[in-house]
Design an enzyme around this catalytic site. Structure first.
Site, PDB file in Angstrom:
ATOM      1  N   ASP A  66       0.823  -1.222   0.000  1.00 26.38           N
ATOM      2  CA  ASP A  66       0.000   0.000   0.000  1.00 26.38           C
ATOM      3  C   ASP A  66       0.856   1.271   0.000  1.00 26.38           C
ATOM      4  OD1 ASP A  66      -2.434   1.347  -0.226  1.00 26.38           O
ATOM      5  OD2 ASP A  66      -2.497   1.746   1.921  1.00 26.38           O
TER       6      ASP A  66
ATOM      7  N   ASN B 213      -3.357   8.818   3.245  1.00 29.66           N
ATOM      8  CA  ASN B 213      -4.327   9.141   4.315  1.00 29.66           C
ATOM      9  C   ASN B 213      -4.072   8.507   5.660  1.00 29.66           C
ATOM     10  OD1 ASN B 213      -6.102  10.750   2.781  1.00 29.66           O
ATOM     11  ND2 ASN B 213      -6.848   8.894   1.789  1.00 29.66           N
TER      12      ASN B 213
HETATM   13  O1  LIG Z   1      -4.525   2.965  -0.472  1.00 27.83           O
HETATM   14  C1  LIG Z   1      -5.589   2.443  -0.138  1.00 27.83           C
HETATM   15  O2  LIG Z   1      -5.871   1.347  -0.548  1.00 27.83           O
HETATM   16  C2  LIG Z   1      -6.470   3.100   0.765  1.00 27.83           C
HETATM   17  C3  LIG Z   1      -6.841   4.388   0.787  1.00 27.83           C
HETATM   18  C4  LIG Z   1      -6.616   5.337  -0.290  1.00 27.83           C
HETATM   19  C5  LIG Z   1      -7.193   4.938  -1.564  1.00 27.83           C
HETATM   20  O3  LIG Z   1      -7.723   3.880  -1.718  1.00 27.83           O
HETATM   21  C6  LIG Z   1      -7.131   5.861  -2.708  1.00 27.83           C
HETATM   22  O4  LIG Z   1      -6.879   7.040  -2.528  1.00 27.83           O
HETATM   23  O5  LIG Z   1      -7.327   5.391  -3.818  1.00 27.83           O
HETATM   24  C7  LIG Z   1      -7.502   4.887   1.989  1.00 27.83           C
HETATM   25  O6  LIG Z   1      -8.075   4.082   2.741  1.00 27.83           O
HETATM   26  O7  LIG Z   1      -7.471   6.122   2.204  1.00 27.83           O
END
Ligand SMILES: O=C(O)/C=C(\CC(=O)C(=O)O)C(=O)O
Length: 329
Positions: free
Chosen positions: A282, A287
């Site tokens: 990830d 965030n």
């Molecule tokens: O990186 C991830 O999977 C989770 C994210 C961000 C996300 O999905 C994105 O911005 O596309 C989250 O929970 O903020």
């Protein structure tokens, strides 16, 4: 939607476009409190099997080259393909799956650019709207895209009607692509019928974000396990302990036994569905509000959830290869 202060009623779309043009020519300002990705991660002690795939990571911009989308809900720090691939080599992964991040909306250029500069070592998951043309889908396929992501996490995206998503799913299915779904555990009952109607392989991000302060054998997580049990086309990423953990300890300061409260959940999924699980860093961890993990220590989380060499081989090599590089299997 109520227009922003100073924006005449009925004109928000026009002003959003103007804002996009202004932002294109300026530096982006990170969301207040934004945590940048960890510099100088440690070398993992856990030795990844040969050919391991980091099956969930992102690139952010760089904003000056690939501007962030006007409709984004956060503005990150830049995290380029060069930095991602340096991390891949440092941690010992062989390949990446680059997932379109919501800060780029349905503008897939940064992700596609990362794929085409990976020397065949990266595949991708895009975000598309119903307006996407067959030619654009074909070009993305040639670049290495193998899936689309449907995001239901309300803090990240505006609502997209389900009929639009089903239409997209039916258009990408003939390409052999799959659908990645991202949602919160409490929303699974309401989304169940939609998810089970999808005509492709379906990959759940981060185990459907369970509340790990609840029991692993309680009704909420049992519903997720039932979802996987009853639908053999459903896979899960057993990733993001740093997002799900309530009690830690954090993957920082040499902690090689981090996020213990997430372990029973992820291990249950790995042991129940060993042929339908994926793992990813990830990186660059959008965030996170609490702390930014050391990615080397995150890799050391893997043997806690996949304790045998056989499970590790499936999780890190065989499964992602079957889904993203089937022509090589
Ligand atoms: O990186 C991830 O999977 C989770 C994210 C961000 C996300 O999905 C994105 O911005 O596309 C989250 O929970 O903020």
């Amino acid at each position: 939607m109520k227009p922003a202060p100073g924006v005449p009623a009925g004109r928000p779309a026009f002003y959003r476009q103007q804002l996009a043009l202004v932002e294109r020519d300026m530096e982006f300002t990170k969301t207040p409190g934004w945590l940048d990705w960890y510099q100088g991660p440690t070398k993992p002690q856990f030795k990844l099997p040969a050919g391991a795939v980091d099956a969930h990571c992102h690139v952010f911009g760089p904003g000056a080259e690939f501007p962030y989308a006007p409709e984004r809900k956060y503005t990150p720090c830049d995290a380029s393909k060069h930095q991602l691939y340096a991390l891949r080599d440092h941690l010992g992964f062989a390949r990446n799956v680059v997932v379109q991040a919501t800060c780029h909306g349905a503008d897939n250029r940064a992700m596609v650019d990362a794929l085409v500069h990976s020397g065949g070592k990266a595949r991708g998951v895009a975000t598309v709207r119903r307006s996407v043309t067959d030619g654009e889908l074909k070009a993305m396929h040639e670049a290495g895209v193998r899936g689309v992501r449907f995001n239901f996490v309300k803090r990240l995206v505006d609502f997209t009607p389900k009929d639009e998503l089903l239409e997209i799913a039916s258009r990408i299915a003939p390409l052999g692509w799959h659908v990645v779904i991202y949602f919160e555990a409490v929303d699974l009952p309401e989304l169940w019928d939609f998810f089970t109607a999808l005509p492709t392989t379906v990959v759940v991000d981060h185990m459907g974000r369970p509340d790990v302060s609840k029991p692993v054998d309680g009704p909420e997580f049992e519903l997720f396990l039932k979802f996987m049990r009853e639908n053999e086309n459903v896979w899960s990423k057993v990733s993001c302990p740093e997002r799900l953990s309530v009690t830690g300890p954090r993957a920082l300061d040499g902690e090689r036994n981090a996020y213990r409260d997430v372990v029973p959940f992820a291990r249950k999924v790995v042991e129940s569905f060993p042929d339908r699980v994926l793992w990813g860093t990830d990186w660059p961890h959008p965030n996170l509000k609490d702390h930014m993990p050391d990615d080397g220590l995150l890799v050391d989380f893997i043997p806690h959830i996949a304790p045998t060499a056989e499970l590790q081989q499936k999780l890190l090599v065989d499964n992602p290869m079957r889904l993203y590089w089937p022509e090589e299997v």
